[in-house]
Write a protein that holds these residues in place. Structure first.
Motif, PDB file in Angstrom:
ATOM      1  N   LYS A   1     -33.865  -3.615  12.216  1.00 40.19           N
ATOM      2  CA  LYS A   1     -33.834  -4.981  11.697  1.00 40.19           C
ATOM      3  C   LYS A   1     -32.774  -5.780  12.431  1.00 40.19           C
ATOM      4  CE  LYS A   1     -34.398  -6.830   7.130  1.00 40.19           C
ATOM      5  NZ  LYS A   1     -34.235  -6.565   5.712  1.00 40.19           N
ATOM      6  N   ARG A   2     -33.113  -7.024  12.727  1.00 38.68           N
ATOM      7  CA  ARG A   2     -32.130  -7.926  13.334  1.00 38.68           C
ATOM      8  C   ARG A   2     -31.048  -8.253  12.320  1.00 38.68           C
ATOM      9  NH1 ARG A   2     -33.222 -13.161  15.625  1.00 38.68           N
ATOM     10  NH2 ARG A   2     -31.542 -12.693  17.046  1.00 38.68           N
ATOM     11  N   VAL A   3     -29.828  -8.323  12.788  1.00 36.59           N
ATOM     12  CA  VAL A   3     -28.700  -8.630  11.913  1.00 36.59           C
ATOM     13  C   VAL A   3     -28.827 -10.030  11.327  1.00 36.59           C
ATOM     14  CG1 VAL A   3     -27.156  -9.519  13.698  1.00 36.59           C
ATOM     15  CG2 VAL A   3     -26.190  -8.359  11.699  1.00 36.59           C
ATOM     16  N   TYR A   4     -29.591 -10.893  11.986  1.00 37.07           N
ATOM     17  CA  TYR A   4     -29.758 -12.277  11.540  1.00 37.07           C
ATOM     18  C   TYR A   4     -30.834 -12.418  10.460  1.00 37.07           C
ATOM     19  CZ  TYR A   4     -27.052 -12.857  15.756  1.00 37.07           C
ATOM     20  OH  TYR A   4     -26.072 -12.747  16.718  1.00 37.07           O
ATOM     21  N   ASP A   5     -31.602 -11.355  10.220  1.00 41.82           N
ATOM     22  CA  ASP A   5     -32.589 -11.367   9.139  1.00 41.82           C
ATOM     23  C   ASP A   5     -31.885 -10.995   7.836  1.00 41.82           C
ATOM     24  OD1 ASP A   5     -34.560 -11.988  10.961  1.00 41.82           O
ATOM     25  OD2 ASP A   5     -35.199  -9.905  11.226  1.00 41.82           O
ATOM     26  N   PRO A   6     -32.330 -11.551   6.723  1.00 42.69           N
ATOM     27  CA  PRO A   6     -31.645 -11.263   5.456  1.00 42.69           C
ATOM     28  C   PRO A   6     -31.740  -9.786   5.081  1.00 42.69           C
ATOM     29  CG  PRO A   6     -33.535 -12.728   5.115  1.00 42.69           C
ATOM     30  CD  PRO A   6     -33.450 -12.468   6.570  1.00 42.69           C
ATOM     31  N   PRO A   7     -30.642  -9.229   4.572  1.00 46.20           N
ATOM     32  CA  PRO A   7     -30.676  -7.847   4.092  1.00 46.20           C
ATOM     33  C   PRO A   7     -31.658  -7.715   2.929  1.00 46.20           C
ATOM     34  CG  PRO A   7     -28.412  -8.641   4.256  1.00 46.20           C
ATOM     35  CD  PRO A   7     -29.312  -9.824   4.443  1.00 46.20           C
ATOM     36  N   ASP A   8     -32.190  -6.530   2.771  1.00 49.73           N
ATOM     37  CA  ASP A   8     -33.159  -6.251   1.723  1.00 49.73           C
ATOM     38  C   ASP A   8     -32.667  -5.034   0.939  1.00 49.73           C
ATOM     39  OD1 ASP A   8     -35.659  -4.616   0.823  1.00 49.73           O
ATOM     40  OD2 ASP A   8     -36.443  -6.620   1.220  1.00 49.73           O
ATOM     41  N   ARG A   9     -32.952  -4.987  -0.329  1.00 50.59           N
ATOM     42  CA  ARG A   9     -32.466  -3.871  -1.142  1.00 50.59           C
ATOM     43  C   ARG A   9     -33.080  -2.540  -0.713  1.00 50.59           C
ATOM     44  NH1 ARG A   9     -35.778  -2.669  -5.770  1.00 50.59           N
ATOM     45  NH2 ARG A   9     -37.594  -4.027  -5.793  1.00 50.59           N
ATOM     46  N   ASN A  10     -34.187  -2.575   0.019  1.00 47.87           N
ATOM     47  CA  ASN A  10     -34.828  -1.350   0.504  1.00 47.87           C
ATOM     48  C   ASN A  10     -34.268  -0.868   1.842  1.00 47.87           C
ATOM     49  OD1 ASN A  10     -36.627  -1.190  -1.705  1.00 47.87           O
ATOM     50  ND2 ASN A  10     -37.941  -2.726  -0.746  1.00 47.87           N
ATOM     51  N   ASP A  11     -33.289  -1.601   2.382  1.00 45.54           N
ATOM     52  CA  ASP A  11     -32.728  -1.232   3.685  1.00 45.54           C
ATOM     53  C   ASP A  11     -31.965   0.088   3.640  1.00 45.54           C
ATOM     54  OD1 ASP A  11     -33.744  -3.494   4.892  1.00 45.54           O
ATOM     55  OD2 ASP A  11     -31.829  -4.570   4.939  1.00 45.54           O
ATOM     56  N   GLY A  12     -31.437   0.432   2.499  1.00 44.82           N
ATOM     57  CA  GLY A  12     -30.617   1.639   2.434  1.00 44.82           C
ATOM     58  C   GLY A  12     -29.325   1.436   3.199  1.00 44.82           C
ATOM     59  N   CYS A  13     -28.889   2.452   3.897  1.00 43.57           N
ATOM     60  CA  CYS A  13     -27.664   2.381   4.697  1.00 43.57           C
ATOM     61  C   CYS A  13     -27.935   1.555   5.950  1.00 43.57           C
ATOM     62  CB  CYS A  13     -27.216   3.791   5.065  1.00 43.57           C
ATOM     63  SG  CYS A  13     -25.689   3.825   6.015  1.00 43.57           S
ATOM     64  N   ARG A  14     -27.164   0.486   6.133  1.00 42.80           N
ATOM     65  CA  ARG A  14     -27.348  -0.412   7.278  1.00 42.80           C
ATOM     66  C   ARG A  14     -26.263  -0.122   8.320  1.00 42.80           C
ATOM     67  NH1 ARG A  14     -30.096  -5.287   6.773  1.00 42.80           N
ATOM     68  NH2 ARG A  14     -28.396  -6.400   7.794  1.00 42.80           N
ATOM     69  N   VAL A  15     -26.702   0.370   9.492  1.00 41.67           N
ATOM     70  CA  VAL A  15     -25.778   0.749  10.553  1.00 41.67           C
ATOM     71  C   VAL A  15     -26.021  -0.146  11.766  1.00 41.67           C
ATOM     72  CG1 VAL A  15     -24.990   2.612  12.068  1.00 41.67           C
ATOM     73  CG2 VAL A  15     -25.747   3.136   9.740  1.00 41.67           C
ATOM     74  N   LEU A  16     -24.979  -0.894  12.143  1.00 43.33           N
ATOM     75  CA  LEU A  16     -25.042  -1.703  13.358  1.00 43.33           C
ATOM     76  C   LEU A  16     -24.906  -0.764  14.548  1.00 43.33           C
ATOM     77  CD1 LEU A  16     -25.096  -4.523  14.721  1.00 43.33           C
ATOM     78  CD2 LEU A  16     -22.599  -4.516  14.538  1.00 43.33           C
ATOM     79  N   VAL A  17     -25.870  -0.816  15.468  1.00 43.11           N
ATOM     80  CA  VAL A  17     -25.896   0.118  16.596  1.00 43.11           C
ATOM     81  C   VAL A  17     -25.711  -0.584  17.938  1.00 43.11           C
ATOM     82  CG1 VAL A  17     -27.208   1.898  15.375  1.00 43.11           C
ATOM     83  CG2 VAL A  17     -28.439   0.115  16.628  1.00 43.11           C
ATOM     84  N   ASP A  18     -25.112  -1.753  17.930  1.00 40.40           N
ATOM     85  CA  ASP A  18     -24.793  -2.484  19.155  1.00 40.40           C
ATOM     86  C   ASP A  18     -23.342  -2.239  19.541  1.00 40.40           C
ATOM     87  OD1 ASP A  18     -27.323  -3.579  19.299  1.00 40.40           O
ATOM     88  OD2 ASP A  18     -26.736  -5.522  18.483  1.00 40.40           O
ATOM     89  N   ARG A  19     -23.077  -2.272  20.826  1.00 37.11           N
ATOM     90  CA  ARG A  19     -21.709  -2.099  21.315  1.00 37.11           C
ATOM     91  C   ARG A  19     -20.848  -3.324  20.998  1.00 37.11           C
ATOM     92  NH1 ARG A  19     -19.622   1.751  24.077  1.00 37.11           N
ATOM     93  NH2 ARG A  19     -21.637   2.608  24.603  1.00 37.11           N
ATOM     94  N   LEU A  20     -21.476  -4.504  20.997  1.00 36.39           N
ATOM     95  CA  LEU A  20     -20.768  -5.755  20.734  1.00 36.39           C
ATOM     96  C   LEU A  20     -21.176  -6.290  19.361  1.00 36.39           C
ATOM     97  CD1 LEU A  20     -21.383  -7.426  24.220  1.00 36.39           C
ATOM     98  CD2 LEU A  20     -19.386  -6.102  23.497  1.00 36.39           C
TER      99      LEU A  20
END
Length: 118
Positions: free
Chosen positions: A6-25
């Motif tokens: 999921k793009r970080v700019y899209d709204p979080p959803d309760r079904n996302d579970g654990c959200r891990v940013l995987v970008d270096r920047l």
């Protein structure tokens, strides 16, 4: 087990579970609270050299995946941690790229799913 991207700019959803940013920047204009990032795993991102070479060029996608998978082979501990999170419930790999089909989070999801299938 579910691994989403999921793009970080899209709204979080309760079904996302654990959200891990995987970008270096860190993505521009997004705060940790706003993006609801649970963890930032910048070390799992492609090397700067590979990221710059790829430049989100869809024509380089196959080569990017091959090179990134080779890098992931050298990051066993990080890969194992993400695989464990996926086994434990929903895992969403969060990224900042505009291209939703050709980015490191999509490649990483594919790599993790292949690993989990065994």
């Amino acid at each position: 087990m579910a691994i989403r991207v999921k793009r970080v700019y899209d709204p979080p959803d309760r079904n996302d579970g654990c959200r891990v940013l995987v970008d270096r920047l860190w993505p521009r204009g997004v705060g940790k609270e706003e993006g609801r990032i649970d963890e930032w795993c910048r070390e799992i991102a492609p090397s700067d050299e590979l990221r710059k070479w790829f430049g989100h060029d869809p024509d380089k996608w196959t080569g990017f995946r091959q090179r990134y998978f080779a890098e992931l082979e050298q990051k066993e501990e990080l890969v194992a941690e993400l695989a464990e999170k996926a086994r434990g419930g929903s895992l969403t790999l969060v990224f900042g790229a505009k291209d939703e089909k050709h980015n490191n989070a999509v490649a990483l999801r594919d790599y993790l799913e292949k690993r989990l299938r065994g």
